[in-house]
Design a protein around this motif. Sequence first.
Motif, PDB file in Angstrom:
ATOM      1  N   VAL A 113      12.790 -17.972  -8.459  1.00  0.00           N
ATOM      2  CA  VAL A 113      12.929 -17.882  -7.089  1.00  0.00           C
ATOM      3  C   VAL A 113      12.476 -19.064  -6.382  1.00  0.00           C
ATOM      4  CG1 VAL A 113      12.039 -16.626  -4.905  1.00  0.00           C
ATOM      5  CG2 VAL A 113      12.337 -15.430  -7.157  1.00  0.00           C
ATOM      6  N   ILE A 139      14.115 -14.195  -0.214  1.00  0.00           N
ATOM      7  CA  ILE A 139      13.073 -13.885  -1.319  1.00  0.00           C
ATOM      8  C   ILE A 139      13.238 -12.478  -1.624  1.00  0.00           C
ATOM      9  CG2 ILE A 139      10.752 -14.380  -2.211  1.00  0.00           C
ATOM     10  CD1 ILE A 139      10.694 -16.787  -0.851  1.00  0.00           C
ATOM     11  N   GLN A 198      16.181 -11.017  -3.195  1.00  0.00           N
ATOM     12  CA  GLN A 198      16.417 -11.394  -4.719  1.00  0.00           C
ATOM     13  C   GLN A 198      15.336 -10.622  -5.414  1.00  0.00           C
ATOM     14  OE1 GLN A 198      16.071 -15.743  -5.572  1.00  0.00           O
ATOM     15  NE2 GLN A 198      15.983 -15.250  -7.775  1.00  0.00           N
ATOM     16  N   ILE A 199      14.347 -10.125  -5.240  1.00  0.00           N
ATOM     17  CA  ILE A 199      13.269  -9.668  -5.987  1.00  0.00           C
ATOM     18  C   ILE A 199      13.613  -8.185  -5.997  1.00  0.00           C
ATOM     19  CG2 ILE A 199      10.929  -8.892  -5.711  1.00  0.00           C
ATOM     20  CD1 ILE A 199       9.886 -11.643  -5.240  1.00  0.00           C
ATOM     21  N   SER A 221      16.473  -7.941  -8.451  1.00  0.00           N
ATOM     22  CA  SER A 221      15.939  -8.088  -9.828  1.00  0.00           C
ATOM     23  C   SER A 221      15.559  -7.247 -10.596  1.00  0.00           C
ATOM     24  CB  SER A 221      14.890  -9.611  -9.733  1.00  0.00           C
ATOM     25  OG  SER A 221      14.400  -9.485 -11.160  1.00  0.00           O
ATOM     26  N   HIS A 238      13.154  -7.532 -12.906  1.00  0.00           N
ATOM     27  CA  HIS A 238      11.984  -7.713 -13.467  1.00  0.00           C
ATOM     28  C   HIS A 238      10.829  -7.673 -12.374  1.00  0.00           C
ATOM     29  CE1 HIS A 238      14.129  -9.637 -16.960  1.00  0.00           C
ATOM     30  NE2 HIS A 238      14.863 -10.411 -15.982  1.00  0.00           N
ATOM     31  N   THR A 239       9.496  -7.509 -12.959  1.00  0.00           N
ATOM     32  CA  THR A 239       8.641  -7.235 -11.854  1.00  0.00           C
ATOM     33  C   THR A 239       7.965  -8.535 -11.348  1.00  0.00           C
ATOM     34  OG1 THR A 239       8.271  -5.152 -12.880  1.00  0.00           O
ATOM     35  CG2 THR A 239       6.362  -6.136 -11.293  1.00  0.00           C
ATOM     36  N   ARG A 240       7.791  -9.626 -12.462  1.00  0.00           N
ATOM     37  CA  ARG A 240       7.204 -10.873 -12.043  1.00  0.00           C
ATOM     38  C   ARG A 240       8.405 -12.190 -12.134  1.00  0.00           C
ATOM     39  NH1 ARG A 240       4.179  -8.053 -15.372  1.00  0.00           N
ATOM     40  NH2 ARG A 240       1.925  -7.664 -14.750  1.00  0.00           N
ATOM     41  N   LEU A 241       8.325 -12.702 -11.075  1.00  0.00           N
ATOM     42  CA  LEU A 241       9.450 -14.014 -11.121  1.00  0.00           C
ATOM     43  C   LEU A 241       8.749 -15.251 -10.880  1.00  0.00           C
ATOM     44  CD1 LEU A 241      12.482 -12.154  -9.143  1.00  0.00           C
ATOM     45  CD2 LEU A 241      12.160 -12.699 -11.666  1.00  0.00           C
ATOM     46  N   ILE A 296       5.470 -14.871  -8.569  1.00  0.00           N
ATOM     47  CA  ILE A 296       5.322 -13.701  -7.662  1.00  0.00           C
ATOM     48  C   ILE A 296       5.352 -12.475  -8.199  1.00  0.00           C
ATOM     49  CG2 ILE A 296       7.999 -13.898  -6.986  1.00  0.00           C
ATOM     50  CD1 ILE A 296       5.077 -13.307  -4.557  1.00  0.00           C
ATOM     51  N   HIS A 297       4.518 -11.366  -7.815  1.00  0.00           N
ATOM     52  CA  HIS A 297       4.691 -10.287  -8.127  1.00  0.00           C
ATOM     53  C   HIS A 297       5.314  -9.220  -7.377  1.00  0.00           C
ATOM     54  CE1 HIS A 297       3.522  -6.307 -10.052  1.00  0.00           C
ATOM     55  NE2 HIS A 297       3.135  -6.793 -11.070  1.00  0.00           N
ATOM     56  N   ALA A 298       6.485  -8.316  -7.514  1.00  0.00           N
ATOM     57  CA  ALA A 298       7.058  -7.674  -6.619  1.00  0.00           C
ATOM     58  C   ALA A 298       6.111  -6.723  -5.716  1.00  0.00           C
ATOM     59  CB  ALA A 298       8.266  -6.778  -7.286  1.00  0.00           C
TER      60      ALA A 298
END
Length: 433
Positions: free
Chosen positions: A223, A232, A235-236, A239, A241-244, A258-260
């Motif tokens: 990100v 942002i 995008q999260i 995704s 994934h939980t962490r990006l 960043i954690h969702a």
Amino acid sequence: MDPSTLDAAFWATAAAIVVLLILSAFFSGSETALTAASRGKLRSAADKGSRGAERALKVTEDNERLIGSVLLGNNVVNILATSLATAILTKVFGQNGVAAATLIMTLLVLIFAEVLPKTFAITNPEKVASFVARPIGVIVLIFAPAVTAVRFLVRGVLYLFGVRTDPDSNILAVREEIAGALHLGHAEGWVEKEDRDRILGALDLNERTVEEVMLHRSGIEMVDAALPAQDILAQILQSQHTRLPLYRDNPENIVGVIHAKDLLRAMHKLLSGGTVDGQGLAVFDVMKVAMPPYFVPETTTLGDQMRNFLKRKTHFALVVDEYGGLEGLITLEDILEEIVGEIADEFDDYEPEQIAATADGAYIVDGGITIRDLNRAHDWQLPDDEANTIAGLVIHEAQMIPVVGQVFSFHGFRFEVLTKEENRLATLKIRKL
């Protein structure tokens, strides 16, 4: 044969020979039991209160001294028994007594002092080892000076021939012993392949590095921290994934993770406060809810990294090389998958089968599959020292970027390049030669 020769001395000597044969049988059986006994089983029995097992563990701590003492005692009684037999049979049969003594003592020693006691000892080595540990311990103590002298003499002779011995090294490492037992058990049908792979995977954690199992940087979803908060968030949410990772200016410059849940929690707080509008989102700083990045060197072993994850209470780390450049990322799940196999959940995208069998006995393989996974799937022995993926192995062995249709043969397999994506070998056809 002269009956006058069968006097009291003859029978006393014969009785002494019988006693010596019994001692020889004791030494032979003890040697077999103490060397064949499993230290794991002895430790388990000792923990349950078995004094004999505890003594057996103590006696077997120094295998070289134990074997030296037992062999010394066994050779002494065998040679003495043979000498006495030669003496009395020569007295009875004259010159033919030497041949008679050789034949008779060979049969007696072979049957009653070697095969019989060793066969008995090998049937239940732990029980026999616990029984003989006390007397063998005394014998080891008595013969210690002679055995020590023999050890120095043997090492001196080996040194003259250029052989260096390490008295503290184990003949078989524990890992190799366990691995060998698992492979044997699987071959004989009492250990399932999945169970064998899980145990071997756990044993291999300290032998493998994070570089071998990490997600390469080309596959990392990142990100841009400079994007508007709405982009942002979108995008999260899209995704899987939980962490990006968050980067600024260029993907090499990772500034946070960043954690969702943290982002959604912050958004919920804005909603509750009634301040969410275009202007509110515009001034929202994503770095306030981002976690600091956790970097690990690519040479860290999987065992150490799993302990670090548990200690730090985190599941996500970025892998860097010796120059600090980003190489990839690794999660706790990646490490666990090396033990239990692929872990999938309802949010994972469906991936086509990476290994597909063909009618002619070959396999269509995704070039990105790791050599370790391929070996585990089919019990192959392809080397993974120079490459992590099967495509990397082909490129390494070919010393070039192959073109579609090229065929190579190495390590007992035939590899054919089926498709490519730019310079990446997308699919390969593999056949065992």
